[in-house]
Design an enzyme around this catalytic site. Structure first.
Site, PDB file in Angstrom:
ATOM      1  N   LYS A   1      17.995  -0.006  26.836  1.00 39.62           N
ATOM      2  CA  LYS A   1      18.623   1.289  27.115  1.00 39.62           C
ATOM      3  C   LYS A   1      19.969   1.028  27.779  1.00 39.62           C
ATOM      4  O   LYS A   1      20.243  -0.052  28.303  1.00 39.62           O
ATOM      5  CB  LYS A   1      17.740   2.163  28.008  1.00 39.62           C
ATOM      6  CG  LYS A   1      17.360   1.567  29.371  1.00 39.62           C
ATOM      7  CD  LYS A   1      18.426   1.684  30.437  1.00 39.62           C
ATOM      8  CE  LYS A   1      17.992   1.068  31.762  1.00 39.62           C
ATOM      9  NZ  LYS A   1      19.112   0.927  32.736  1.00 39.62           N
TER      10      LYS A   1
ATOM     11  N   ASP B   1      12.437   2.488  36.307  1.00 35.11           N
ATOM     12  CA  ASP B   1      12.801   3.024  34.994  1.00 35.11           C
ATOM     13  C   ASP B   1      11.787   2.704  33.904  1.00 35.11           C
ATOM     14  O   ASP B   1      12.043   2.946  32.733  1.00 35.11           O
ATOM     15  CB  ASP B   1      14.208   2.569  34.581  1.00 35.11           C
ATOM     16  CG  ASP B   1      14.358   1.059  34.579  1.00 35.11           C
ATOM     17  OD1 ASP B   1      13.386   0.356  34.923  1.00 35.11           O
ATOM     18  OD2 ASP B   1      15.459   0.572  34.249  1.00 35.11           O
TER      19      ASP B   1
END
Length: 269
Positions: free
Chosen positions: A8, A135
């Site tokens: 990401k 995350d």
């Protein structure tokens, strides 16, 4: 069973406040893209509870620190999981702010849940992911999301950048999380990233910021130079990703760049 954990980038990152538990509240936008590891689970050949075989980028000598093993330990403490061999091919650079370790851990949760029919709900998987890292939870659904809290509170957003080429450059520079936070002064942003991301991408350069850039660029000007080189070569928007050292840029046309460790996509996942 095999899966392919992806990376990401962070679109902006605001350090909003210091928490009483020592962490920081942030706001950022997580956006997935197609740089991927490979993760496979097979029946054990030697009757150990698990064996981890890693190839590609070195993940270190102690497998207990790997989030794949942490995912296994969390689930194995509650439900029976047969002895397994774990094969991990690492291609997502470490220390880059690209979430490779978090992605591996989250994908392992989903893989174990499906492979051994453990029956965990989405909310239960989310709680496991939060225990593993800030995350990790994002990678369970793996869709663009506005993240707050420590990165664990997620709100899916409607955002597609598939019309642009994404370039990611990972220099051979390391920055610890402690170092990244050491010179940050938390501050509530005047305009939330949730609103800024709705602007045309050409305006992001003016309004979308990563709070880590100022202190890290000061200590490591080579990282700042990468960002400026991306702009010089036509990037519409460029930024550091998270608190890591990877720098990315969006381009309307496929650029020709000569950086080492340079990755280019226009088909994100």
């Amino acid at each position: 069973m095999i899966c392919f954990p992806n990376a990401k980038i962070n679109l902006g990152l605001n350090i909003v406040s210091k928490r009483t538990d020592g962490y920081h509240n942030i706001e950022t936008i997580f956006y997935p893209f197609g740089l991927k590891d490979a993760l496979e689970v097979l029946p054990s050949k030697d009757k150990k509870s698990y064996s981890l075989y890693s190839t590609g980028i070195d993940i270190g000598a102690n497998p207990v620190n790997n989030l794949v093993i942490k995912a296994l330990a969390l689930m194995g403490a509650e439900k029976h999981i047969p002895n397994i061999d774990i094969h991990l091919l690492k291609t997502i650079p470490t220390g880059a702010g690209l979430g490779g370790g978090s992605s591996d851990g989250a994908f392992m949760l989903n893989l174990l849940n499906k492979r051994f029919e453990l029956g965990y709900s989405d909310s239960e998987l989310h709680q496991f992911a939060i225990k593993m890292g800030a995350d990790c939870a994002f990678f369970l659904k793996n869709k663009p999301a506005f993240a707050t809290g420590i990165g664990d509170q997620l709100e899916e957003i409607d955002l597609s950048l598939n019309n642009y080429y994404l370039v990611v450059v990972k220099p051979d520079i390391s920055v610890s999380t402690k170092e990244a936070y050491s010179e940050i002064v938390p501050m509530q942003p005047e305009v939330s990233l949730k609103e800024i991301v709705k602007l045309p991408i050409e305006e992001w350069r003016t309004y979308m910021k990563n709070d880590f850039e100022t202190p890290i660029f000061k200590k490591h000007p080579a990282i700042a130079e990468i960002k400026q080189t991306l702009y010089h070569n036509g990037a519409i928007y460029a930024s550091m990703s998270g608190s890591g050292t990877a720098v990315y840029g969006f381009f309307k046309e496929k650029p020709t760049l000569s950086f080492p460790n340079c990755f280019v996509w226009n088909n994100y996942l």
